[in-house]
Design a protein around this motif. Sequence first.
Motif, PDB file in Angstrom:
ATOM      1  N   GLU A   1       0.824  -1.207   0.000  1.00  0.00           N
ATOM      2  CA  GLU A   1       0.000   0.000   0.000  1.00  0.00           C
ATOM      3  C   GLU A   1       0.860   1.260   0.000  1.00  0.00           C
TER       4      GLU A   1
ATOM      5  N   HIS B   1      -7.583   2.813   2.828  1.00  0.00           N
ATOM      6  CA  HIS B   1      -8.527   1.714   3.053  1.00  0.00           C
ATOM      7  C   HIS B   1      -9.945   2.120   2.659  1.00  0.00           C
TER       8      HIS B   1
ATOM      9  N   SER C   1     -10.235   2.219  -1.170  1.00  0.00           N
ATOM     10  CA  SER C   1     -10.208   0.858  -1.720  1.00  0.00           C
ATOM     11  C   SER C   1     -11.562   0.181  -1.561  1.00  0.00           C
ATOM     12  N   ARG C   2     -12.254   0.479  -0.450  1.00  0.00           N
ATOM     13  CA  ARG C   2     -13.580  -0.102  -0.271  1.00  0.00           C
ATOM     14  C   ARG C   2     -14.597   0.507  -1.226  1.00  0.00           C
TER      15      ARG C   2
END
Length: 398
Positions: A272, A390, A393-394
């Motif tokens: 990441e 995060h 990405s969701r």
Amino acid sequence: MSSITHTLQSPRNHIVSGLFLVSLGTYLVTPLYAIHLVNSLGLRAADVGLLLIISSVAQRGLTLPIGIAIDKTDVRVFLFLGLGLRALSFFILGIADSFTLLAIAAAAGGSGAAAFQTAGKSILVEIDADKALSFALRNMAINAGIALGPLVGIFFTSYSFSTICWTTCGVYGLVAVVEMFVLKRLKLRAPVSENGGYLQLFAPLRLPKIRFLLVSNFCFFLFFSLFELIFPLYLVELQSATSVAFMFALNAVLVVFLQLPVARLIANYHLEVAHGFSVLLLSLVFFLLSCISSSPWSLLWFFTGICVFSLAEVYLMFIVDFHLANFVGSKSTGTVFGCSSLSAMLGLSSGLLFFGWLYDRRESLAIADFWLIVLALCLLVVLPVYYLEHRSSRLQRP
């Protein structure tokens, strides 16, 4: 034999080799540029600074409009245009005897770099499925040219500055001819909706992941400004000007040799962006240790920090381009990479202004406090980056 033939005929390898040669040629001239302007032409340091600003603004500021134009036309046009402008800039530089001609050369050189680099990156994205390898080789070629250019330039010290400029002009011309033969039959994507509106080129920016990557790019270059401004100033106070030359050489070597292993790690293990900022944060800890330690530990911690900082540089510059290419695909690549360069320019400019102002306060601000403030600022970036990465990405998966 067939593998050798394939290597020689590979468009990717031709573009990467071209990047190396033009980078090498550019850095034949760069170390002598300011010296020639001041000692031979009698310019003031402020005049040299203005010329560098003209070149930088043209190179970084034009990437977005050039990226948009690339998506509307044949990308090869801008590759050849960029090489032509760079060749012209060095030809003019070789004959320049006035500030006006020098300014024209700086503007042409910056514009050519913007066109050539943006077009080259867009072509690599299109022609090679292994984007990790393409971007790693691209970065290796550029940095190898930067590292070797001044060394090769040692053999040209007996020649005039004009001869070196015209030699570099010839290198650009040779690369342009070779690229023309290699790429003229290459099948590339059609321009994005030639008759459509320009706003559709910015459609990828609606993706949360793309916006996150552009903000991350801004943040990285904000801290990368430390390398260009603060590290040399701090190291001169710590040791000597000779150590500064060693610092740049060490960084260049590490950036070249870390490219492929870092690229493979990111591509194979889905690492990441936040991991890169964590490495950057660690490097700043070593700089803090350097300023509170006595010699020789101070120098040891500093160069350890440079090594870790170089790793963060390779990691973050690669992962942003790699993820942008994967998320955008073959659509609007020029526009998106133009936005990426624009965010880099804004981050670098902001960092130079802010950290330069902060470093000048060291009469009332201890050097340890300076590094603590930089460290705290980086920490304030790392934590939101973990959260936003995060979250984005969701919301959007490639």
